[in-house]
Design a protein around this motif. Structure first.
Motif, short mmCIF file in Angstrom:
data_model
loop_
_atom_site.label_atom_id
_atom_site.label_comp_id
_atom_site.label_asym_id
_atom_site.label_seq_id
_atom_site.Cartn_x
_atom_site.Cartn_y
_atom_site.Cartn_z
N ASN A 1 0.84 -1.19 0.00
CA ASN A 1 0.00 0.00 0.00
C ASN A 1 0.88 1.24 0.00
OD1 ASN A 1 -2.43 -1.45 0.13
ND2 ASN A 1 -2.40 -1.52 2.37
N THR A 2 0.43 2.27 -0.71
CA THR A 2 1.17 3.53 -0.77
C THR A 2 0.50 4.55 0.15
OG1 THR A 2 1.74 3.09 -3.08
CG2 THR A 2 2.00 5.34 -2.31
N ASN A 3 1.19 4.93 1.23
CA ASN A 3 0.63 5.90 2.16
C ASN A 3 1.73 6.52 3.00
OD1 ASN A 3 1.15 4.04 4.38
ND2 ASN A 3 -0.63 2.90 3.66
N ILE A 4 1.38 7.57 3.70
CA ILE A 4 2.30 8.24 4.62
C ILE A 4 1.47 8.80 5.76
CG2 ILE A 4 2.17 10.45 3.39
CD1 ILE A 4 5.15 10.84 4.14
N SER A 5 2.02 8.77 6.98
CA SER A 5 1.31 9.32 8.12
C SER A 5 2.30 10.03 9.04
CB SER A 5 0.57 8.23 8.90
OG SER A 5 1.47 7.42 9.63
N LEU A 6 1.80 11.04 9.70
CA LEU A 6 2.61 11.80 10.65
C LEU A 6 1.78 11.99 11.91
CD1 LEU A 6 5.24 13.38 11.15
CD2 LEU A 6 4.06 15.41 10.30
N GLY A 7 2.34 11.54 13.03
CA GLY A 7 1.63 11.64 14.30
C GLY A 7 2.40 12.49 15.30
N TYR A 8 1.66 13.31 16.06
CA TYR A 8 2.26 14.17 17.07
C TYR A 8 1.76 13.73 18.45
CZ TYR A 8 3.45 18.33 19.78
OH TYR A 8 3.96 19.18 20.72
N PHE A 9 2.68 13.63 19.43
CA PHE A 9 2.31 13.20 20.77
C PHE A 9 1.65 14.36 21.51
CE2 PHE A 9 5.27 9.84 19.77
CZ PHE A 9 4.71 8.73 20.40
N ILE A 10 0.33 14.27 21.61
CA ILE A 10 -0.43 15.32 22.28
C ILE A 10 -0.53 15.06 23.79
CG2 ILE A 10 -1.78 15.92 20.24
CD1 ILE A 10 -4.03 14.17 21.29
N ARG A 11 -0.16 13.85 24.22
CA ARG A 11 -0.15 13.52 25.65
C ARG A 11 1.02 12.58 25.89
NH1 ARG A 11 -2.46 9.39 29.14
NH2 ARG A 11 -3.06 10.30 31.15
N ARG A 12 1.83 12.93 26.92
CA ARG A 12 3.00 12.12 27.25
C ARG A 12 2.97 11.78 28.72
NH1 ARG A 12 7.41 14.81 27.32
NH2 ARG A 12 6.42 16.87 27.33
N SER A 13 3.39 10.56 29.04
CA SER A 13 3.55 10.15 30.44
C SER A 13 4.64 9.11 30.53
CB SER A 13 2.22 9.60 31.00
OG SER A 13 1.86 8.41 30.31
N GLY A 14 5.31 9.07 31.67
CA GLY A 14 6.34 8.07 31.88
C GLY A 14 7.71 8.44 31.37
N ASN A 15 7.90 9.63 30.86
CA ASN A 15 9.22 10.06 30.38
C ASN A 15 9.78 9.16 29.28
OD1 ASN A 15 9.35 12.28 32.20
ND2 ASN A 15 9.97 10.86 33.84
N PHE A 16 8.91 8.58 28.46
CA PHE A 16 9.39 7.77 27.34
C PHE A 16 9.70 8.64 26.13
CE2 PHE A 16 6.86 4.84 29.90
CZ PHE A 16 7.71 3.73 29.97
#
Length: 367
Positions: free
Chosen positions: A306-321
């Motif tokens: 499949n031809t695709n692209i995605s970009l995700g932004y971390f809107i919530r962070r926990s655990g210092n990962f």
């Protein structure tokens, strides 16, 4: 932590396996597949009513293939000539007959003949009871185009022996009608009741549409999706569930998907007291995919791309990962089990491609 992550991976695969296996409980035989159309391979199809329950259907890979059927009388003469050695097999007046006739790109011809008989005998009662035949005969003529692409002419008639009488009865003129310019040949399109458009000059010719042709969706539409994923981030196996929606826009032969998803990732680690904790980190994902809406190549094969692209932004962070302003980028994916399981490379980074971490995602498309 590793044991718990491994358990989640096993759970994902155990769910995906039975669901995908249930999709095809009665697999076709190799012979059936050989004489069948590949899914989503037809762009144009028409139905021609010939009266007395006789009809023909023409299914084309694309509009340019119509020229191969312009001289339909000649095509039927060649077919009937090839059937002469099987005349005795086709002479039973009571059996229903199906003939599959395939011509490949090298001109080689293959034929399969199947006969079916009713378990009982039907009579038309009168002064002299007469045997009554209720089954029609069917002929499929398949002409190969490229690779596994096939054009198909379907002929349904009351008796196979009648086919010879169809020649020079006007079939060529009906084929000629189909070459009239699209601007004025059809009376409308499909309406809400599902009635097909018909040819203005010859209403016996109607358009056909089916999800096995160019796909179950031919117009723009909104799709809701749920995707279950197991992925690695550094030395963690991380499950996630994505929920979202996508708009599909069909333009000419291409489909464009614009989607937005909320995807919480679940990571597991020990707190300051050594207790195992679950940490949720939420992604807001934007996705774009490009596909060929009318000429997909075997989308139901077990493996594909499949031809695709995605970009995700971390809107919530926990655990210092993850650092502040962290992102995830994916590009392309391998599809397994008919697009149900997806294998996708990805990278995690923060700011402008700092601290890049590669990863691999295995996803199951729930719906």
């Amino acid at each position: 932590m590793l044991k718990r992550s491994t358990f989640l991976l096993g759970l994902l695969l155990s769910v995906a396996g039975p669901l995908s296996a249930q999709r095809n409980t009665h697999p076709a035989t190799p012979e059936d597949e050989f004489f069948s159309l590949p899914w989503y391979s037809i762009l144009d199809a028409v139905h021609i009513d010939l009266g007395k329950h006789n009809y023909i259907e023409l299914e084309l890979v694309n509009g340019s293939q119509l020229s191969r059927f312009q001289n339909l009388d000649s095509l039927l003469l060649v077919f009937l000539s090839d059937m002469r050695p099987f005349k005795d097999s086709l002479s039973d007046p009571l059996s229903g007959k199906r003939v599959d006739y395939r011509v490949d790109t090298a001109g080689r011809k293959m034929v399969r003949i199947r006969e079916t008989r009713s378990t009982g005998t039907t009579f038309l009662l009168g002064d002299d009871p007469a045997l009554l035949r209720l089954r029609q005969d069917t002929v499929f003529i398949l002409l190969a185009e490229k690779g596994d692409r096939l054009n198909r002419l379907t002929i349904v008639l009351n008796r196979f022996s009648d086919l010879e009488n169809w020649i020079t009865t006007g079939l060529n003129s009906k084929m000629q009608e189909l070459t009239v310019s699209k601007e004025h040949r059809w009376a409308g399109e499909w309406n809400a009741g599902g009635r097909p458009a018909y040819l203005i000059k010859d209403p016996s010719i109607t358009r056909k549409d089916d999800s096995v042709y160019s796909g179950s969706h031919t117009n723009d539409y909104l799709e809701l999706s749920s995707i279950i994923t197991i992925q690695n981030y550094k030395n963690y196996l991380t499950p996630s569930v994505a929920l979202g929606a996508a708009i599909w826009l069909n333009r000419k032969n291409f489909s464009h998907e614009f989607g937005i998803f909320w995807e919480p990732l679940f990571l597991f680690g020990s707190d300051a007291h050594g207790q195992l904790q679950t940490y949720r980190n939420d992604l807001l994902v934007f996705r774009y995919a490009l596909g060929e809406s009318g000429t997909l190549k075997d989308p139901l094969l077990p493996v594909g791309l499949n031809t695709n692209i995605s970009l995700g932004y971390f809107i919530r962070r926990s655990g210092n990962f993850f650092e502040k302003d962290s992102w995830r980028l994916t590009a392309g994916e391998a599809k397994l089990l008919g697009n149900r399981l997806l294998l996708q490379p990805c990278i995690y980074f923060n700011n402008v491609f700092k601290n890049v971490t590669p990863g691999l995602r295995l996803s199951y498309r729930a719906f």
